[in-house]
Every structure is written in structure tokens, then in C-alpha cells.
Design a protein around this motif. Structure first.
Motif, PDB file in Angstrom:
ATOM      1  N   GLN A   1       0.807  -1.405  -0.018  1.00 46.93           N
ATOM      2  CA  GLN A   1      -0.136  -0.009   0.032  1.00 46.93           C
ATOM      3  C   GLN A   1       0.923   1.115  -0.039  1.00 46.93           C
ATOM      4  OE1 GLN A   1      -2.516  -1.305  -1.162  1.00 46.93           O
ATOM      5  NE2 GLN A   1      -4.015   0.278  -0.125  1.00 46.93           N
ATOM      6  N   CYS A   2       2.083   1.001  -0.249  1.00 49.64           N
ATOM      7  CA  CYS A   2       3.028   2.236  -0.301  1.00 49.64           C
ATOM      8  C   CYS A   2       3.060   2.867  -1.621  1.00 49.64           C
ATOM      9  CB  CYS A   2       4.477   2.101   0.203  1.00 49.64           C
ATOM     10  SG  CYS A   2       5.407   3.244   0.577  1.00 49.64           S
ATOM     11  N   TRP A   3       1.940   3.650  -2.201  1.00 46.77           N
ATOM     12  CA  TRP A   3       1.686   3.940  -3.401  1.00 46.77           C
ATOM     13  C   TRP A   3       1.089   5.496  -3.386  1.00 46.77           C
ATOM     14  CZ3 TRP A   3      -3.261   4.561  -4.814  1.00 46.77           C
ATOM     15  CH2 TRP A   3      -4.033   3.938  -3.953  1.00 46.77           C
ATOM     16  N   VAL A   4       1.146   6.092  -4.616  1.00 46.60           N
ATOM     17  CA  VAL A   4       0.200   7.143  -4.770  1.00 46.60           C
ATOM     18  C   VAL A   4       0.126   7.436  -6.044  1.00 46.60           C
ATOM     19  CG1 VAL A   4       2.140   8.753  -4.909  1.00 46.60           C
ATOM     20  CG2 VAL A   4       0.274  10.113  -4.193  1.00 46.60           C
ATOM     21  N   GLU A   5      -1.277   8.020  -6.360  1.00 52.22           N
ATOM     22  CA  GLU A   5      -1.823   8.434  -7.739  1.00 52.22           C
ATOM     23  C   GLU A   5      -1.863   9.923  -7.463  1.00 52.22           C
ATOM     24  OE1 GLU A   5      -4.248   4.375  -8.836  1.00 52.22           O
ATOM     25  OE2 GLU A   5      -5.110   5.979  -8.062  1.00 52.22           O
ATOM     26  N   ARG A   6      -1.515  10.677  -8.494  1.00 51.81           N
ATOM     27  CA  ARG A   6      -1.581  12.193  -8.500  1.00 51.81           C
ATOM     28  C   ARG A   6      -2.042  12.658 -10.182  1.00 51.81           C
ATOM     29  NH1 ARG A   6       3.290  12.419  -5.351  1.00 51.81           N
ATOM     30  NH2 ARG A   6       2.744  12.902  -3.168  1.00 51.81           N
ATOM     31  N   VAL A   7      -2.639  13.586 -10.022  1.00 52.69           N
ATOM     32  CA  VAL A   7      -3.056  14.268 -11.326  1.00 52.69           C
ATOM     33  C   VAL A   7      -1.882  14.816 -11.934  1.00 52.69           C
ATOM     34  CG1 VAL A   7      -4.553  16.205 -12.306  1.00 52.69           C
ATOM     35  CG2 VAL A   7      -5.472  14.793 -10.549  1.00 52.69           C
ATOM     36  N   ASP A   8      -1.751  14.720 -13.060  1.00 49.48           N
ATOM     37  CA  ASP A   8      -0.584  15.103 -13.648  1.00 49.48           C
ATOM     38  C   ASP A   8      -0.932  16.669 -14.326  1.00 49.48           C
ATOM     39  OD1 ASP A   8       1.261  16.120 -15.475  1.00 49.48           O
ATOM     40  OD2 ASP A   8       1.401  14.527 -16.662  1.00 49.48           O
ATOM     41  N   LYS A   9      -0.547  17.507 -13.311  1.00 47.04           N
ATOM     42  CA  LYS A   9      -0.735  19.000 -13.413  1.00 47.04           C
ATOM     43  C   LYS A   9      -0.344  19.674 -14.731  1.00 47.04           C
ATOM     44  CE  LYS A   9      -1.650  19.578  -8.692  1.00 47.04           C
ATOM     45  NZ  LYS A   9      -2.304  20.453  -7.951  1.00 47.04           N
ATOM     46  N   THR A  10       0.552  19.300 -15.422  1.00 49.34           N
ATOM     47  CA  THR A  10       0.996  19.759 -16.699  1.00 49.34           C
ATOM     48  C   THR A  10      -0.121  19.428 -17.711  1.00 49.34           C
ATOM     49  OG1 THR A  10       2.263  17.750 -17.065  1.00 49.34           O
ATOM     50  CG2 THR A  10       3.455  19.388 -16.469  1.00 49.34           C
ATOM     51  N   ASN A  11      -0.784  17.961 -17.629  1.00 53.92           N
ATOM     52  CA  ASN A  11      -1.885  18.027 -18.617  1.00 53.92           C
ATOM     53  C   ASN A  11      -3.089  18.505 -18.240  1.00 53.92           C
ATOM     54  OD1 ASN A  11      -0.405  16.286 -20.497  1.00 53.92           O
ATOM     55  ND2 ASN A  11      -0.937  14.411 -19.261  1.00 53.92           N
ATOM     56  N   LEU A  12      -3.307  18.972 -16.705  1.00 54.82           N
ATOM     57  CA  LEU A  12      -4.570  19.460 -16.216  1.00 54.82           C
ATOM     58  C   LEU A  12      -4.652  21.041 -16.721  1.00 54.82           C
ATOM     59  CD1 LEU A  12      -6.668  18.939 -14.211  1.00 54.82           C
ATOM     60  CD2 LEU A  12      -5.494  19.948 -12.571  1.00 54.82           C
ATOM     61  N   SER A  13      -3.364  21.694 -16.940  1.00 51.50           N
ATOM     62  CA  SER A  13      -3.556  23.178 -17.361  1.00 51.50           C
ATOM     63  C   SER A  13      -3.820  23.144 -18.988  1.00 51.50           C
ATOM     64  CB  SER A  13      -2.000  23.657 -17.081  1.00 51.50           C
ATOM     65  OG  SER A  13      -1.109  23.062 -18.072  1.00 51.50           O
ATOM     66  N   LYS A  14      -3.776  22.115 -19.713  1.00 52.22           N
ATOM     67  CA  LYS A  14      -4.290  21.991 -21.054  1.00 52.22           C
ATOM     68  C   LYS A  14      -5.822  22.257 -21.016  1.00 52.22           C
ATOM     69  CE  LYS A  14      -1.776  18.406 -22.318  1.00 52.22           C
ATOM     70  NZ  LYS A  14      -1.450  17.358 -23.108  1.00 52.22           N
ATOM     71  N   TYR A  15      -6.338  21.787 -19.918  1.00 57.81           N
ATOM     72  CA  TYR A  15      -7.751  21.426 -20.142  1.00 57.81           C
ATOM     73  C   TYR A  15      -8.601  22.587 -19.542  1.00 57.81           C
ATOM     74  CZ  TYR A  15      -6.774  16.777 -21.494  1.00 57.81           C
ATOM     75  OH  TYR A  15      -6.368  15.506 -22.150  1.00 57.81           O
ATOM     76  N   ALA A  16      -7.709  23.278 -18.588  1.00 53.77           N
ATOM     77  CA  ALA A  16      -8.286  24.583 -18.043  1.00 53.77           C
ATOM     78  C   ALA A  16      -8.517  25.857 -18.789  1.00 53.77           C
ATOM     79  CB  ALA A  16      -7.415  24.878 -16.605  1.00 53.77           C
ATOM     80  N   SER A  17      -7.849  25.798 -19.918  1.00 52.98           N
ATOM     81  CA  SER A  17      -8.300  27.068 -20.862  1.00 52.98           C
ATOM     82  C   SER A  17      -9.052  26.738 -21.628  1.00 52.98           C
ATOM     83  CB  SER A  17      -6.715  27.307 -21.435  1.00 52.98           C
ATOM     84  OG  SER A  17      -6.132  26.419 -22.055  1.00 52.98           O
TER      85      SER A  17
END
Length: 174
Positions: free
Chosen positions: A158-174
Motif C-alpha cells: 500500500q505504499c503508493w500514490v496516484e496524482r493528477v498530472d498538473k501539466t496535462n491538467l493546465s491544457k484542459y483548464a483554458s
């Protein structure tokens, strides 16, 4: 005979006594920002429960204790240490504290591991406490030590993490 349409397999270990039990299994913690899940991380859940029916409406029938992977590893080491002790002893994990949003009161949850000896009998137990409520689960040595090994296994699984890729997230924000 009816069958469920789909069975889900997950890693889980349960210890039962006459009136209580504990379930140890994988869990997940979600991190949110503005109502959107931005990350998930592995956790280990210990769900202590009573097998007896409620006698009062405010009786607590279960208490959950959620460990981070390193806490589960520490708990596995404590179980091994207590399980191999020549004398009765009691060890505790660091308490979990949280403040409830609706009541504003601090709640403290403790988890202890013990080797006990009373009236010529000896045994082992995992005990969780929250406020005035406690659930203790006695266990024979083999189940007690197996719980420690299982916690050790889950601590790395259980030593894991999933994170949103903030570089791809900024493409969708605009």
C-alpha cells in the motif's frame, strides 16, 4: 441458488474471538481540492467490531483505525516484539487525533498490542480505544503473529500514490 454477478477479490485478514473481531485490509485515502480528487494514496484499515447486538442505541459496534504504510509496518514490528516477549507487556502506536467539523471536539483513537497474563492464563490481544469506547480482540499466538506479518506485507503493498498530472491538467483548464 442465486450467485452474485461479480466477486471482488482483495487482501484481507480477520481475527474473531467470542464477542469481537478485527478485519485488516487495504484502503485508500483521497485528497481533494475544490471537490476534485487530486491524489490517492494507499492506506491500511483495521476495523474492530463487536459480534454482540447493541444493548443501548448509542453503543459503539465498530471502530476504524486507518494506518499509513509506515504505521502499519511499525505495528507489525510491535506485534512481533510483543508476541516473542517472555513477560507480559503492552505497547501502543502513536494515537490518532482529529477534530470533528460539526462538534469541534478533539477525538483521540489509540491502538495497543499486548501480551497478558491473568489467573494463570496468558494470551495476546489487539485493542482499539476511542474516548470511553474500547474493543479488544484476543488472539492465539499464531493468528497474532500472522496479523503482524500481514500488516508488514500490506505496508509495502500500500505504499503508493496516484496524482493528477498538473501539466496535462493546465491544457484542459483554458
Amino acid at each position: 441458488m442465486s450467485h452474485p454477478s461479480e466477486l471482488t477479490r482483495y487482501h484481507c485478514y480477520e481475527i474473531f474471538s467470542q464477542s469481537t473481531g478485527v478485519e485488516i485490509r487495504m484502503s485508500i485515502k483521497n485528497q481533494e481540492e475544490n471537490g476534485i480528487i487530486t491524489s490517492r494514496s494507499g492506506r491500511i484499515l483495521l476495523r474492530f467490531f463487536k459480534l454482540t447486538p447493541k444493548t443501548k442505541t448509542d453503543d459503539v459496534t465498530q471502530i476504524r483505525f486507518i494506518c499509513e504504510p509506515d504505521e502499519a509496518f511499525e505495528l507489525s514490528r510491535i506485534i512481533c516484539q510483543v508476541g516473542t516477549s517472555a513477560v507480559p507487556c503492552k505497547e501502543k502506536l502513536h494515537p490518532h487525533k482529529f477534530v470533528s467539523a460539526d462538534q469541534g471536539a478533539e477525538t483521540v483513537t489509540t491502538l495497543s498490542v499486548e501480551k497478558w497474563e491473568r489467573n494463570g492464563k496468558a494470551g495476546f490481544a489487539l485493542t482499539v480505544g476511542r474516548g470511553k469506547d474500547f474493543i479488544s480482540v484476543p488472539a492465539p499466538l499464531v493468528k497474532f503473529l500472522f496479523a503482524g506479518e500481514f500488516l508488514k506485507y500490506l505496508s509495502t503493498k500500500q505504499c503508493w500514490v496516484e496524482r493528477v498530472d498538473k501539466t496535462n491538467l493546465s491544457k484542459y483548464a483554458s
